[in-house]
Design an enzyme around this catalytic site. Structure first.
Site, PDB file in Angstrom:
ATOM      1  N   GLY A 272       0.753   0.613  -8.072  1.00 33.24           N
ATOM      2  CA  GLY A 272       2.037   1.118  -8.558  1.00 33.24           C
ATOM      3  C   GLY A 272       3.046  -0.008  -8.612  1.00 33.24           C
ATOM      4  CB  SER A 273       6.724   0.065  -8.292  1.00 31.75           C
ATOM      5  OG  SER A 273       6.840   1.079  -9.266  1.00 31.75           O
ATOM      6  CB  THR A 274       3.489  -2.410  -4.288  1.00 29.35           C
ATOM      7  OG1 THR A 274       2.193  -2.019  -4.759  1.00 29.35           O
ATOM      8  CG2 THR A 274       4.078  -1.261  -3.492  1.00 29.35           C
ATOM      9  CG  PHE A 275       0.478  -5.097  -9.696  1.00 31.07           C
ATOM     10  CD1 PHE A 275      -0.356  -5.853  -8.896  1.00 31.07           C
ATOM     11  CD2 PHE A 275       0.373  -5.225 -11.078  1.00 31.07           C
ATOM     12  CE1 PHE A 275      -1.293  -6.706  -9.460  1.00 31.07           C
ATOM     13  CE2 PHE A 275      -0.555  -6.087 -11.646  1.00 31.07           C
ATOM     14  CZ  PHE A 275      -1.404  -6.824 -10.828  1.00 31.07           C
TER      15      PHE A 275
END
Lengths: 653, 383
Positions: free
Chosen positions: A351-354
């Site tokens: 998700g957005s942690t990427f």
């Protein structure tokens, strides 16, 4: 009939006479006293002498043979004699201990008792067993097994009646010993995991070896030997096993032990010191409570894993004696997968942690500078398809700092589009995402950062939209929580740390604990700092996505990044109708909630990754959880940890 | 005719004490020493106790000693008269054992008479020596040249040999035949006659092998290749060799022979007792026992040579040969030089009837020595 008279022999028989070819000299010299000597006597004497020669020669030949058997070839036969009489039995060594970084026992050995039956010491085997089961019940299967072993075994080799007896059981048998002739109590060891489920996934468990294991290493056939089947127990199995001792016994021709000739105690397996802090692990576990989640806390400077939690867990002690069919079925049927260590074997879309990784790829590729602005209108059209931002009306014109802070999807769609998939994948790999990590745990999964070439090799197409989706960590991108924690550590310290669990082996500290052991990342510090400041903003600046992750500590700030990973496609209709609410979905269709973080911001020391399966909202579920975990970590900082023997040893080096 | 009884009563001034004095007490001592060695070995075979072998065996030896001394007092005249009845009795017993004997371990047969095991084949050897000595006693040198004169004694030999072969006990049959042959030889049989007899032996042996029992063939095969069947028929030979080898030069020490004490050694109280002695006392002990046996054999041969009458000479030689063959067959067997066959080591191995027959034989030998100068039927035609 002639009367016969008895005449005294005045001369004895001399040797000379014996060897004379003629009649004995005595007879010739005194013919009057020996009236007549006969040819028969002469012949007799000669032939008797010949026979005597033969007899002497025969015994001489036998004497020579005896000499050859006993002296010339004696050593060969003496060796054969020792092979006959000496039976060497190996003794199972105690398995090595597993301890946490402060010396608390995570895996040890416990004395247990077992009841043996020596058939030759009782006249009535069945009677003894009947009285035994009146004290400690034996079910029919056990009785059948005992009968079978009694039938096949020899009378003087004991048969196990019951294993893993408690102290109470043992005491009850001892009290009734007079009624139980032939029953012996034997001491063995079982593997003890005093922390139970707390560290089950890290420590792993042992089980009795099977035939294939024994074929590889005959030592495993020893009664009491166990083989590591998961976790550290499996990875360090050889070191933990130790060296078997041996006892040499003199046995007679039917194999009964007559006496002990020599005993060499085995060497206990090595003590494995883990990097894990048991107290922190317990704290993290209690924060997670009953959610199906995974959390990894690492020392960002050297990659030591301080806590690795995967819930739900299981009790590893159950494996030692063999798990029941029912228990096994229960574990494997549970969709919350208690047996799987989600930290290394659970794969999730990041998700957005990427997004920081995507940004780094762009910065490296030169397709983005920290000052570049991209306008978010709430969506972007690429190749005829429309990709939405999570904020329906967009974020306006924003730079990298704000892009991370708001977690703007459009910003990273555009960055990914500009950069292309291959640089993104390369950068992600440098951060440890989608790669095999050096963690000492078996069964880890690598996840994957797909590239067009990889997809095509698998016979798929690569659309431009796939790159766009990868820009926000969705699509085919999958990672493990441990990779996320490693990613956060590398990002925080700029060092290529590998996560690891082994701190010491037999008190010898491993070189991996030294931060200088790890090389610097091939990334410029100002690029890393740009990402860190964005992650700082996520938590600490107004309108950041994870304000709840702010630490309630003066002077210590945490930087982090949220992430929500959809497990189910959300249709455009559902999204545009405005009625979509993922929290109303069934549990297994809700998105995963992720959070990566490090602290303190100005001098990164700890990194953590939290994945709450189907936790739905990262900012509401994962971020506060990460904050609590980081609080626990910081307040348990070994620098403040007064009684930290492990740390003192480390400082001395 | 004057009755036999009267003649016996009319025996001369040869008093009992004088006879006793003439016994070779040195020889009796040798026998006692050997029996002592046997007692020690059996004590060890019992694992350091007098039960169940050593104690009973020493009782039997005591009884045998009395029997031996008693027999030593009998004069050749009495012995000559006893020869034929004893021989007939031995044939009867051999025939009886064929019909109602007990079979043990494939070959040994015994009768139970008055609660005692009797092996008639042991007794037959002594009886044969007696009867052959009696037959050749009056034969002059000329008569020995006549082949027809040799036919009846040959039948005397072949009868027990045939019966024992039928038992079947090859080892004992060979010993009986060899005892008979040695008496023929010593009695003055012509050398050309011997040559004629020996010539067909190889062919006969080949023919005989075809008629051997399977277990006998197995013994010969495992003797030639003991390692081919280490747990089966070759086990005894291999374990015996191992025990001998582990004894070495000085032995493992009394009561500490591992092969014997741990029961790897089969039949350690009977057939393989020498192995046990040699394991515990080493080559030194083994050679000492063999030297003792040689002394007893040579003593017997010398005593027979010393005798003035042919009966005594032949009887003494037959008994010495019997003892010698016993020893050689047993020793060769335990050293793996010939196939295994249940032949004990006289005076040392455990066993009642063997002990009594051996002591009876020594009694005859001593009688020959006691009456060595008796003028007894020396009627050589050509003297």
């Amino acid at each position: 009939m002639r009367r016969w008279s008895f005449r005294r022999a005045s001369r004895g028989l001399t040797i000379g006479a014996l060897f004379s070819r003629k009649t004995p000299a005595a007879a010739r010299r005194a013919p009057a006293r020996a009236p007549k000597e006969t040819p028969s006597r002469g012949i007799f004497t000669r032939r008797a002498l010949a026979l005597m020669g033969l007899q002497t020669a025969a015994l001489g030949a036998l004497g020579d043979r005896l000499y050859r058997l006993q002296v010339s070839d004696g050593r060969k036969y003496a060796t054969m004699a020792d092979n006959n009489r000496i039976s060497t039995r190996l003794l199972a060594p105690p398995r090595g201990r597993i301890i946490d970084r402060f010396g608390a026992t995570l895996g040890g050995n416990k004395v247990n008792w077992r009841a043996l039956l020596l058939a030759e010491q009782t006249t009535n085997v069945q009677g003894t067993l009947d009285r035994y089961s009146a004290i400690l019940p034996l079910d029919d299967r056990e009785r059948a097994r005992i009968d079978r072993e009694l039938k096949h075994g020899r009378k003087f080799i004991p048969v196990v009646v019951q294993d893993f007896l408690s102290w109470d059981d043992m005491a009850r048998l001892e009290v009734n010993a007079p009624e139980l002739p032939g029953i012996l109590i034997d001491v063995g060891t079982t593997r003890l995991y005093p922390q139970g489920p707390t560290l089950a996934h890290v420590v792993g468990y042992v089980a009795p070896p099977n035939e294939r294991d024994v074929a590889k290493d005959a030592d495993l056939a020893l009664p009491g030997m166990r083989i590591g089947r998961a976790g550290i127990e499996q990875f360090h199995d050889l070191a933990l096993r130790g060296t078997p001792g041996s006892v040499q016994m003199e046995v007679n021709s039917v194999g009964r032990v007559m006496r002990e000739l020599d005993r060499r105690e085995g060497q206990q397996g090595k003590t494995i010191g883990l990097t894990v802090d048991l107290g922190l692990q317990q704290a993290v576990l209690s924060r997670i409570a009953d959610q199906a989640a995974s959390a990894v806390v690492m020392d960002a400077r050297n990659g030591e894993v301080l806590a690795m939690v995967s819930t739900p867990s299981f009790d590893p002690s159950l494996f030692d004696s063999g798990v029941s069919q029912q228990q096994w079925a229960e574990w494997t049927a549970d969709q919350r997968t208690p047996l799987i260590n989600k930290a290394v074997a659970g794969v999730y879309p990041p998700g957005s942690t990427f997004k920081p990784a995507v940004a780094m790829a762009a910065l490296q590729a030169g397709t983005l500078t920290p000052g570049d602005r991209i306008t978010c209108r709430g969506y972007i059209d690429v190749g005829g398809a429309r990709f939405h931002c999570w904020a329906r009306y967009g974020h306006g014109s924003i730079d990298l700092h704000q892009g991370i802070k708001f977690s703007c999807d459009v910003f990273f769609y555009e960055v990914a589009r500009r950069t292309g998939m291959d640089p993104i994948a390369a950068t992600a790999h440098v951060f440890g995402l989608g790669t095999k990590l050096g963690i000492e745990l078996p069964h880890q999964r690598t996840g994957s950062i797909p590239t067009p070439a990889m997809r095509r090799a698998e016979g798929h197409h690569w659309n431009g939209g796939d790159t766009i989706n990868a820009g926000i960590g969705q699509g085919f991108v999958t990672v493990t929580p441990l990779q996320l924690a490693t990613y956060a550590s590398r990002l925080a310290t700029g060092r290529m740390v590998q996560p690891h669990l082994t701190r010491s082996i037999d008190e010898a500290l491993q070189p991996t604990m030294n931060p200088d052991h790890w090389p610097a990342l091939p990334m410029p510090e100002d690029h890393l700092q740009a990402l860190r400041s964005g992650m700082y903003a996520v938590v600490n600046e107004p309108h950041g996505t994870a304000p709840k992750a702010r630490l309630p500590l003066a002077g210590v700030q945490m930087a982090g990044k949220t992430g929500s990973a959809q497990v189910r496609h959300v249709s455009r209709y559902a999204r545009e109708s405005g009625h979509f609410d993922s929290s109303k979905l069934p549990w297994e269709f809700r998105p995963h909630a992720l959070f990566i973080c490090f602290a303190p911001y100005d001098n990164p020391r700890y990194a953590a990754a939290v994945v709450v399966e189907h936790g739905n909202a990262a900012a509401e579920v994962a971020a506060p959880l990460a904050r609590d975990i980081m609080m626990d970590t910081l307040t348990r900082d070994p620098v403040n940890h007064k009684d930290a023997p492990g740390q003192k040893v480390a400082d001395a080096i | 005719m004057i009755s036999q009884k009267r003649l016996l009563r009319a025996e001369p001034s040869f008093r009992f004490l004088a006879k006793l004095w003439r016994i070779s007490w040195l020889y009796v001592l040798l026998i006692c020493v050997l029996a002592g060695v046997g007692y020690g070995a059996l004590y060890s075979a019992d694992g350091g106790s007098a039960k169940p072998f050593a104690g009973p065996q020493s009782l039997r030896f005591g009884f045998g000693l009395v029997l031996m001394l008693g027999v030593a007092m009998l004069s050749p005249r009495v012995l000559v008269r006893l020869a034929w009845p004893l021989y007939g009795l031995s044939l009867l017993l051999l025939a009886a054992v064929l019909h109602m004997g007990h079979v043990g371990k494939g070959a040994e047969r015994w009768l139970i008479i008055g609660g005692m095991q009797v092996q008639p084949s042991e007794f037959a050897k002594i009886a044969l020596a007696l009867v052959l000595a009696a037959w050749f006693h009056r034969a002059g040198h000329k008569r020995m040249g006549n082949p027809l004169f040799l036919i009846p004694p040959a039948i005397l030999v072949l009868l027990p040999v045939g019966l024992v072969l039928k038992e079947p006990n090859l080892g004992t049959a060979v010993i009986i035949g060899a005892v008979g042959a040695s008496i023929f030889l010593a009695a003055g049989m012509r050398l050309w006659q011997i040559a004629i007899l020996i010539a067909p032996v190889p062919f006969l042996a080949k023919f005989a092998y075809g008629h051997l029992h399977d277990y006998q063939k197995a013994r010969i095969t495992t003797f030639l290749h003991p390692e081919s069947d280490p747990l089966g028929a070759g086990y005894n030979i291999i374990q015996s060799k191992i025990a001998l080898g582990s004894g070495g030069m000085w032995g493992q020490g009394y009561l500490h022979g591992t092969q014997g004490q741990l029961n790897f050694l089969p039949e350690k109280q009977t057939d393989f007792i020498f192995t046990m002695i040699a394991e515990e006392w080493g080559l030194v002990g083994g050679l000492t026992v063999m030297g003792l046996l040689l002394l007893i054999i040579m003593g017997g041969m010398l005593m027979s040579m010393r005798c003035r009458h042919q009966f005594g000479r032949l009887l003494g030689l037959g008994i010495s040969m019997n003892f010698f063959l016993y020893c050689v067959v047993n020793l060769s067997m335990v050293m793996g030089a010939i196939p295994v066959g249940g032949v004990p080591l006289p005076l040392i191995s455990y066993g009642g009837s063997a002990m009594l027959t051996v002591m009876f034989g020594f009694g005859l030998l001593l009688s020959v020595y006691v009456h060595r100068d008796a003028s007894f039927g020396e009627n050589e035609g050509n003297a």
